[in-house]
Design an enzyme around this catalytic site. Structure first.
Site, PDB file in Angstrom:
ATOM      1  N   ALA A   1      24.910 -11.519 -51.321  1.00 47.71           N
ATOM      2  CA  ALA A   1      26.060 -12.163 -50.659  1.00 47.71           C
ATOM      3  C   ALA A   1      27.398 -11.708 -51.224  1.00 47.71           C
ATOM      4  CB  ALA A   1      25.934 -13.684 -50.781  1.00 47.71           C
TER       5      ALA A   1
ATOM      6  N   GLU B   1      28.917  -3.057 -50.876  1.00 47.68           N
ATOM      7  CA  GLU B   1      29.453  -2.052 -51.809  1.00 47.68           C
ATOM      8  C   GLU B   1      28.352  -1.548 -52.744  1.00 47.68           C
ATOM      9  OE1 GLU B   1      32.912  -4.704 -52.913  1.00 47.68           O
ATOM     10  OE2 GLU B   1      33.963  -2.812 -52.667  1.00 47.68           O
TER      11      GLU B   1
ATOM     12  N   GLU C   1      35.570 -10.152 -46.823  1.00 50.43           N
ATOM     13  CA  GLU C   1      36.775 -10.174 -47.659  1.00 50.43           C
ATOM     14  C   GLU C   1      38.018 -10.455 -46.821  1.00 50.43           C
ATOM     15  OE1 GLU C   1      34.361  -7.979 -47.884  1.00 50.43           O
ATOM     16  OE2 GLU C   1      34.032  -7.349 -49.954  1.00 50.43           O
TER      17      GLU C   1
ATOM     18  N   GLY D   1      36.767  -4.454 -53.642  1.00 51.78           N
ATOM     19  CA  GLY D   1      37.182  -4.040 -54.991  1.00 51.78           C
ATOM     20  C   GLY D   1      36.069  -3.354 -55.752  1.00 51.78           C
TER      21      GLY D   1
HETATM   22  C1  1HE Z   1      27.655 -18.072 -53.032  1.00 51.24           C
HETATM   23  C2  1HE Z   1      27.991 -16.879 -52.363  1.00 51.24           C
HETATM   24  C3  1HE Z   1      29.020 -16.079 -52.930  1.00 51.24           C
HETATM   25  C4  1HE Z   1      26.399 -17.847 -51.261  1.00 51.24           C
HETATM   26  N1  1HE Z   1      29.608 -16.520 -54.049  1.00 51.24           N
HETATM   27  N2  1HE Z   1      28.283 -18.474 -54.139  1.00 51.24           N
HETATM   28  N3  1HE Z   1      30.847 -12.627 -49.493  1.00 51.24           N
HETATM   29  C5  1HE Z   1      30.888 -13.723 -48.751  1.00 51.24           C
HETATM   30  O1  1HE Z   1      31.937 -14.180 -48.377  1.00 51.24           O
HETATM   31  C6  1HE Z   1      29.522 -14.267 -48.360  1.00 51.24           C
HETATM   32  C7  1HE Z   1      29.445 -15.755 -48.588  1.00 51.24           C
HETATM   33  N4  1HE Z   1      28.097 -16.210 -48.300  1.00 51.24           N
HETATM   34  C8  1HE Z   1      27.641 -16.479 -47.028  1.00 51.24           C
HETATM   35  O2  1HE Z   1      28.283 -16.191 -46.029  1.00 51.24           O
HETATM   36  C9  1HE Z   1      26.293 -17.131 -46.923  1.00 51.24           C
HETATM   37  O3  1HE Z   1      26.018 -17.772 -48.158  1.00 51.24           O
HETATM   38  C10 1HE Z   1      25.115 -16.170 -46.593  1.00 51.24           C
HETATM   39  C11 1HE Z   1      25.261 -15.667 -45.151  1.00 51.24           C
HETATM   40  C12 1HE Z   1      25.043 -14.991 -47.550  1.00 51.24           C
HETATM   41  C13 1HE Z   1      23.778 -16.933 -46.737  1.00 51.24           C
HETATM   42  O4  1HE Z   1      23.816 -18.133 -45.981  1.00 51.24           O
HETATM   43  P1  1HE Z   1      22.743 -19.300 -46.299  1.00 51.24           P
HETATM   44  O5  1HE Z   1      22.970 -20.376 -45.273  1.00 51.24           O
HETATM   45  O6  1HE Z   1      21.394 -18.714 -46.416  1.00 51.24           O
HETATM   46  O7  1HE Z   1      23.094 -19.837 -47.760  1.00 51.24           O
HETATM   47  P2  1HE Z   1      24.292 -20.811 -48.235  1.00 51.24           P
HETATM   48  O8  1HE Z   1      23.862 -22.234 -48.048  1.00 51.24           O
HETATM   49  O9  1HE Z   1      25.599 -20.407 -47.639  1.00 51.24           O
HETATM   50  O10 1HE Z   1      24.383 -20.463 -49.780  1.00 51.24           O
HETATM   51  C14 1HE Z   1      23.422 -20.922 -50.727  1.00 51.24           C
HETATM   52  C15 1HE Z   1      24.138 -21.116 -52.048  1.00 51.24           C
HETATM   53  O11 1HE Z   1      24.642 -19.833 -52.476  1.00 51.24           O
HETATM   54  C16 1HE Z   1      25.368 -22.008 -51.909  1.00 51.24           C
HETATM   55  O12 1HE Z   1      25.531 -22.679 -53.163  1.00 51.24           O
HETATM   56  P3  1HE Z   1      25.011 -24.202 -53.371  1.00 51.24           P
HETATM   57  O13 1HE Z   1      25.348 -24.480 -54.816  1.00 51.24           O
HETATM   58  O14 1HE Z   1      25.808 -25.009 -52.371  1.00 51.24           O
HETATM   59  O15 1HE Z   1      23.538 -24.197 -53.082  1.00 51.24           O
HETATM   60  C17 1HE Z   1      26.511 -21.032 -51.736  1.00 51.24           C
HETATM   61  O16 1HE Z   1      27.761 -21.550 -52.141  1.00 51.24           O
HETATM   62  C18 1HE Z   1      26.063 -19.919 -52.658  1.00 51.24           C
HETATM   63  N5  1HE Z   1      26.673 -18.657 -52.309  1.00 51.24           N
HETATM   64  N6  1HE Z   1      27.201 -16.757 -51.278  1.00 51.24           N
HETATM   65  C19 1HE Z   1      29.234 -17.679 -54.616  1.00 51.24           C
HETATM   66  N7  1HE Z   1      29.381 -14.907 -52.390  1.00 51.24           N
HETATM   67  C20 1HE Z   1      34.232  -6.487 -55.898  1.00 51.24           C
HETATM   68  S1  1HE Z   1      34.972  -7.231 -54.647  1.00 51.24           S
HETATM   69  C21 1HE Z   1      33.749  -7.838 -53.604  1.00 51.24           C
HETATM   70  C22 1HE Z   1      34.363  -8.800 -52.649  1.00 51.24           C
HETATM   71  C23 1HE Z   1      33.331  -9.764 -52.116  1.00 51.24           C
HETATM   72  O17 1HE Z   1      32.152  -9.529 -52.172  1.00 51.24           O
HETATM   73  S2  1HE Z   1      33.944 -11.193 -51.446  1.00 51.24           S
HETATM   74  C24 1HE Z   1      32.501 -12.182 -51.106  1.00 51.24           C
HETATM   75  C25 1HE Z   1      31.990 -11.814 -49.810  1.00 51.24           C
END
Ligand code: 1HE
Length: 260
Positions: free
Chosen positions: A64, A114, A134, A142
């Site tokens: 993710a 990435e 992002e 990044g």
């Molecule tokens: C996370 C993250 C995360 C999940 N950081 N905690 N990436 C994103 O913006 C993607 C964000 N994630 C999502 O859109 C969804 O989580 C998914 C499509 C990947 C999966 O959905 P799902 O329904 O299977 O899971 P969920 O219920 O959203 O997530 C389960 C847990 O993982 C939940 O935490 P909980 O404590 O409530 O159980 C979420 O908060 C956690 N979680 N994704 C932190 N990304 C070097 S620069 C790079 C720039 C980036 O990568 S920006 C991030 C882009």
């Protein structure tokens, strides 16, 4: 640094394939600093038997992206160094000791894309989807995405993904160049392992040339690229292993190329 968030195991004859598994399934394998450092360290410390590697993720999603809970209050300088840390780690994947095959499934988003882009071959199953959220989160890539992703799909498609939040499914992803292989749901790891075993059987200098010389040649002006290619070709063919492989073919001891 040791963490249970990254599991490293060895497979195949003489442990020739290193398997690195992102193991934060509860957080969809979001990449926190510890995990990024663990990836860097794993490639710095691969067993000398390893001749190829597979990266996989536990659970329904490959990755993710950046762990957003760590973003918090970084100032500009800290943000710069954080991004450079990702660059450092993913350089070890792209320009490390062995070719790396990514086994993709579910979310391959943000920093997960990435990471996948820094691998040499991507195998995606039917559940895979690609996005760069992002743009919606108010940040920018990044982890080397601005350099590597346009080389897979082009600047225009990446711009569209970040401006509009567009998500590509597995079929379109293979067609556009995110992945080179598309396989049924649940089989990406097996296919990636099969490919890794095949890659591990190549002459090491050929694999070195493909990892380290080819991408640089592709960035060089043609005139310089031709010269670099000629030098790499001369080095590769002078290796005793190359001589033996060519002799084996000429004596009918090696596989022929078969129509697929
Ligand atoms: C996370 C993250 C995360 C999940 N950081 N905690 N990436 C994103 O913006 C993607 C964000 N994630 C999502 O859109 C969804 O989580 C998914 C499509 C990947 C999966 O959905 P799902 O329904 O299977 O899971 P969920 O219920 O959203 O997530 C389960 C847990 O993982 C939940 O935490 P909980 O404590 O409530 O159980 C979420 O908060 C956690 N979680 N994704 C932190 N990304 C070097 S620069 C790079 C720039 C980036 O990568 S920006 C991030 C882009």
């Amino acid at each position: 640094m040791s963490t249970t968030d990254l599991i490293v195991q060895y497979h195949g004859d003489q442990n020739q394939v290193a398997v690195l598994r992102l193991n934060r399934g509860a957080k969809r394998n979001a990449l926190n600093d510890g995990l990024i450092i663990a990836i860097r360290d794993a490639f710095d410390n691969l067993a000398p038997t390893a001749r190829a590697a597979v990266i996989d993720g536990t659970g329904e999603h490959f990755c993710a992206g950046l762990d957003l809970s760590e973003l918090k209050e970084r100032d500009a300088g800290q943000g710069l160094h954080h991004s450079r840390m990702w660059h450092d780690a993913l350089e070890r994947v792209q320009y490390g000791p062995v070719p790396v095959i990514a086994a993709l499934h579910g979310a391959v988003v943000g920093g997960g894309l990435e990471l996948a882009s820094s691998c040499h071959i991507r195998v995606a199953d039917d559940t895979t989807f690609y996005a760069l959220p992002e743009g919606s989160r108010g940040i920018f890539v990044g982890g080397g995405g601005a350099v590597r992703i346009p080389r897979l799909i082009g600047v225009a498609r990446m711009t569209d993904m970040m401006l509009t939040g567009r998500v590509y499914n597995a079929v379109d992803g293979e067609r556009l160049g995110f992945a080179q292989y598309l396989v049924p749901a649940g089989t990406a790891f097996d296919k990636a392992l099969e490919i890794a075993v095949r890659v591990a059987s190549n002459a090491p200098l050929t694999n070195y040339a493909l990892m380290h010389a080819l991408p640089r040649i592709a960035e060089q002006p043609a005139d310089q690229g031709f010269l670099t290619e000629a030098m790499m070709a001369a080095i590769a063919q002078s290796a005793p292993e190359a001589k033996e492989r060519v002799r084996a073919f000429l004596e009918g001891r090696a596989d022929k190329v078969k129509k697929s």
